[in-house]
Enzyme design. Structure first.
Site, PDB file in Angstrom:
ATOM      1  CG  ASP A   8      -1.638   1.247   1.488  1.00 37.58           C
ATOM      2  OD1 ASP A   8      -2.353   1.685   0.567  1.00 37.58           O
ATOM      3  OD2 ASP A   8      -1.503   1.822   2.583  1.00 37.58           O
ATOM      4  CG  ASP A  10      -1.563   7.664   0.657  1.00 35.24           C
ATOM      5  OD1 ASP A  10      -0.853   8.688   0.660  1.00 35.24           O
ATOM      6  OD2 ASP A  10      -2.200   7.265  -0.334  1.00 35.24           O
ATOM      7  N   GLY A  43      -5.235   2.680  -3.302  1.00 40.94           N
ATOM      8  CA  GLY A  43      -6.512   3.256  -3.708  1.00 40.94           C
ATOM      9  C   GLY A  43      -6.316   4.430  -4.648  1.00 40.94           C
ATOM     10  CE  LYS A 183      -5.326  -0.777  -1.526  1.00 46.32           C
ATOM     11  NZ  LYS A 183      -4.349  -0.267  -0.551  1.00 46.32           N
ATOM     12  CG  ASP A 206      -2.231   2.443   6.433  1.00 44.50           C
ATOM     13  OD1 ASP A 206      -2.656   3.508   6.929  1.00 44.50           O
ATOM     14  OD2 ASP A 206      -2.117   2.283   5.209  1.00 44.50           O
ATOM     15  CG  ASN A 209      -7.824   1.072   1.018  1.00 46.66           C
ATOM     16  OD1 ASN A 209      -7.157   1.070   2.049  1.00 46.66           O
ATOM     17  ND2 ASN A 209      -7.474   1.778  -0.039  1.00 46.66           N
TER      18      ASN A 209
END
Length: 256
Positions: A8, A10, A43, A183, A206, A209
């Site tokens: 991921d 962010d 995302g 995802k 984290d 999503n």
């Protein structure tokens, strides 16, 4: 055995200052030298991670939470909400004076202007207020749509539109995904392409999503700064992203 790592962006690769820690960058390059394939799972849209992809020399990525998937520069899967369904959501939102933002692989477009919730949400991604075109979705492919409303009103949308998913990423915003979109689905598309199984994949995340992908892969790592719901489904929990958590957990897992 050959393995692939999905990161991921962010809160996982990027720290709270929205920068990539040197320790994380070094860890990813070392993992590649050790034979691991690297991929992004975010995302964000492709146009929002270009500098990161270039910096990390990565050309495999899952964007829009699984709706636009690329393997080694080749688009292998796309998905999006049907235009008729999207039109109904837009009408519902407009009646409530709530805005949407449409995203394709190159840009994001807002359905209206001067909305504080849009501005605040996108500011956390270091992204400016988009151009305005309320009918953009009608003439263009839209792989993800953002709806801007408070969490207390989220149930109204869920009840009205049970055939789509609302995944919150900000106190004022949710991603809208096709039912079953995630995802995890994007990861499956890449694994099918290269002949690996879910047990061959390690994922780091984290946010809300990230839940599906951490559940799906053989090893799911939640960052220490992650949502409690994410930690609950992880096989491992790292330290905070601001405390070199990513590099430390990669070392603990003997990836580096």
């Amino acid at each position: 055995m050959k393995k692939i790592l999905f990161f991921d962006v962010d809160g996982t690769l990027y720290n709270s200052e929205k920068t990539l820690p040197a320790s994380a960058k070094e860890a990813l390059f070392e993992a590649r030298r050790n034979g691991y394939e690297l991929a992004i799972a975010t995302g964000r849209g492709p146009f929002m991670i270009q500098s990161l992809l270039e910096e990390l020399e990565i050309d495999t990525y899952i964007t829009f939470n699984g709706q636009y998937v690329v393997y080694k520069g080749e688009v292998v899967y796309t998905n999006g909400i049907e235009k008729d369904d999207l039109a109904k959501i837009i009408a519902f939102a407009e009646a409530r004076k709530e805005l949407l933002v449409f995203l394709d692989d190159k840009r994001m477009i807002a359905s209206g202007e001067n909305n504080a919730w849009v501005a605040e949400s996108l500011n956390t991604l270091n992204y400016p207020y988009p151009e305005i075109d309320s009918t953009y979705y009608m003439q263009n492919s839209v792989y993800q749509t953002l709806i801007f409303m408070e969490e207390k009103d989220e149930h109204l949308y869920r009840e009205a539109f049970p055939n789509v998913e609302f995944v919150r990423w900000h106190r004022y915003s949710c991603d809208i995904l096709p039912k079953g979109g995630s995802k995890a689905l994007g990861i499956e598309k890449i694994l099918d392409k290269i002949g690996l199984t879910l047990n061959d994949a390690v994922a780091f995340g984290d946010g809300l999503n990230d839940i599906e992908m951490l559940q799906a892969v053989g090893t799911g790592v939640a960052m220490g700064n992650g949502h409690e719901s994410v930690k609950a489904v992880a096989t491992h929990i790292a330290e905070h992203v601001d405390e070199d958590g990513l590099a430390k957990i990669m070392r603990q897992l003997n990836i580096i």
